[in-house]
Design an enzyme around this catalytic site. Structure first.
Site, PDB file in Angstrom:
ATOM      1  N   HIS A 245       4.660  -0.272   0.105  1.00  0.00           N
ATOM      2  CA  HIS A 245       4.331  -1.227  -0.960  1.00  0.00           C
ATOM      3  C   HIS A 245       4.725  -0.685  -2.336  1.00  0.00           C
ATOM      4  O   HIS A 245       5.069   0.486  -2.485  1.00  0.00           O
ATOM      5  CB  HIS A 245       2.836  -1.574  -0.940  1.00  0.00           C
ATOM      6  N   HIS A 305       6.277   3.140  -1.838  1.00  0.00           N
ATOM      7  CA  HIS A 305       5.682   4.243  -1.062  1.00  0.00           C
ATOM      8  C   HIS A 305       4.762   3.742   0.030  1.00  0.00           C
ATOM      9  O   HIS A 305       4.417   2.558   0.067  1.00  0.00           O
ATOM     10  CB  HIS A 305       4.905   5.166  -2.008  1.00  0.00           C
ATOM     11  N   ARG A 315      -9.388  12.072   5.756  1.00  0.00           N
ATOM     12  CA  ARG A 315      -8.610  12.238   4.526  1.00  0.00           C
ATOM     13  C   ARG A 315      -9.369  11.567   3.388  1.00  0.00           C
ATOM     14  O   ARG A 315      -9.663  10.363   3.452  1.00  0.00           O
ATOM     15  CB  ARG A 315      -7.246  11.563   4.714  1.00  0.00           C
TER      16      ARG A 315
HETATM   17  O1  AKG Z   1      -3.904   7.675  -0.909  1.00  0.00           O
HETATM   18  C1  AKG Z   1      -2.697   7.751  -1.171  1.00  0.00           C
HETATM   19  O2  AKG Z   1      -2.031   8.774  -1.006  1.00  0.00           O
HETATM   20  C2  AKG Z   1      -1.971   6.546  -1.721  1.00  0.00           C
HETATM   21  C3  AKG Z   1      -2.756   5.296  -1.740  1.00  0.00           C
HETATM   22  C4  AKG Z   1      -1.944   4.142  -2.231  1.00  0.00           C
HETATM   23  O3  AKG Z   1      -0.759   4.072  -2.083  1.00  0.00           O
HETATM   24  C5  AKG Z   1      -2.610   3.077  -2.947  1.00  0.00           C
HETATM   25  O4  AKG Z   1      -3.841   3.090  -3.084  1.00  0.00           O
HETATM   26  O5  AKG Z   1      -1.898   2.173  -3.428  1.00  0.00           O
HETATM   27 FE   FE2 Z   2       0.020   2.608  -3.488  1.00  0.00          FE
END
Ligand code: AKG
Ligand code: FE2
Length: 338
Positions: A245, A305, A315
């Site tokens: 996204h 990403h 996590r």
């Molecule tokens: O937690 C992450 O590493 C990225 C999370 C993410 O891409 C987002 O919240 O948009």
């Molecule tokens: Fe993100």
């Protein structure tokens, strides 16, 4: 898990990534024993070219050629299949001694959006991404992790991804959300809110500094939230965190995204790497989460990403969004405490 318990192995190979060297978290004991077969360098002098292939069905040269052709064929096959190759921007096992970054060109629409809603002092000098391991103290990160664990322990998604938004109070519970402040009005202390604010302020200042902004024209925005991800199967769309996204599309008020990692890839959980999917050179660039590691990037199309699926363990991370639009600013949580 302390910083010193984390394993070490530094690697930096992407020439488009700038910044400083890293140091290993700890010295790794040398466990490799010399290979005692015919290619052991210590043996080479004793094997003459005339005698070395005696009795073999294939000569050394033929074997080398076959292995090389096989390796090239495999690389071509995987590259053709996915169209992407992979590189690691920051490993969990290395400690970046100062920031590591990669610049890119901002799209005109990203710049226009900032010009429309914010100050020109909020326009980035360049777009791109940055990773910092030395911004926060270990004690601060530990305090933030404790806060996240305490809040998230009061709820939890029935799928693999739970969130806690300290600003709105939203906390995953089952397949929906509750308001943590309504259900547990006295859960968090003033000092917990203070450490949260201080960490947020430090990250915000670092974002402003790296991208060349006036920090007074940059504001925290919604949604800013803790995430807790496990390997449990997704139950609702909220649990599907792994899709590729663009943050500007997912969270329209964002101009800059920052992430604070609170647990360690490969130690506290498996999977769960953060991956930039770069179309300009067909490269996936991975950041392995490391406790206390902060990454930040411009939220436009230049930073597509996703997060890889967590396959085991837990996590924890904190996503903080920053906007140039003063009308989208959100206050600090706990500001209204008596
Ligand atoms: O937690 C992450 O590493 C990225 C999370 C993410 O891409 C987002 O919240 O948009
Ligand atoms: Fe993100």
């Amino acid at each position: 898990m302390t910083v010193t318990q984390r394993s070490s192995q530094a690697a930096k190979s992407d020439p488009s990534v700038e910044g400083t060297a890293s140091r290993p978290a700890t010295a790794r004991p040398k466990t490799a024993t010399p290979f005692s077969g015919r290619y052991n360098p210590k043996l080479i002098k004793r094997i003459s070219p005339e005698t070395s292939d005696k009795g073999a069905a294939l000569s050394h040269k033929q074997w080398t050629r076959m292995v090389t052709i096989g390796a090239i064929a495999m690389i071509l096959y995987y590259t053709a299949k996915t169209g992407q190759t992979n590189t690691i921007m920051a490993k969990q096992s290395e400690v970046l001694e100062s920031k590591r970054y990669q610049n890119s060109v901002c799209t005109p629409s990203y710049r226009q959006d900032i010009e429309k809603v914010g100050s020109k002092d909020c326009l980035p000098r360049k777009c791109g991404r940055v990773i910092m391991d030395d911004l926060l103290q270990e004690s601060e990160t530990e305090a933030i992790l404790a806060l996240a664990k305490k809040g998230l322990a009061q709820g939890g998604s029935s799928g693999g991804a739970s969130i806690l938004d300290l600003h709105s109070g939203a906390l995953s519970q089952g397949e929906a959300f509750i308001n943590v402040y309504k259900v547990y009005p006295d859960l968090f202390t003033r000092s917990e809110f203070e450490v949260y604010k201080s960490v947020k302020d430090r990250v915000k200042a670092a974002v402003a500094e790296h991208f060349g902004l006036n920090n007074d024209h940059l504001f925290l925005s919604h949604p800013t939230f803790f995430s807790r991800i496990t390997a449990a199967p997704a139950q609702t769309l909220h649990d599907e965190y792994w899709h590729v996204h663009i943050d500007k599309e997912t969270y329209p008020s964002f101009h800059y995204t920052s992430l604070l990692y609170l647990t360690d890839f490969g130690i506290d959980f498996q999977g769960g790497s953060f991956v930039f999917v770069d179309a300009h050179d067909n490269m996936n660039r991975t950041i392995e989460p490391r406790m206390g590691r902060v990454s930040a990037f411009t939220s436009g199309i230049e930073n597509k990403h996703h997060v890889e699926r967590v396959t085991s363990g837990i996590r924890y991370a904190l996503t903080m969004g920053f906007t140039c639009d003063p009308s989208q600013a959100i206050p600090n949580p706990g500001d209204d405490l008596p």
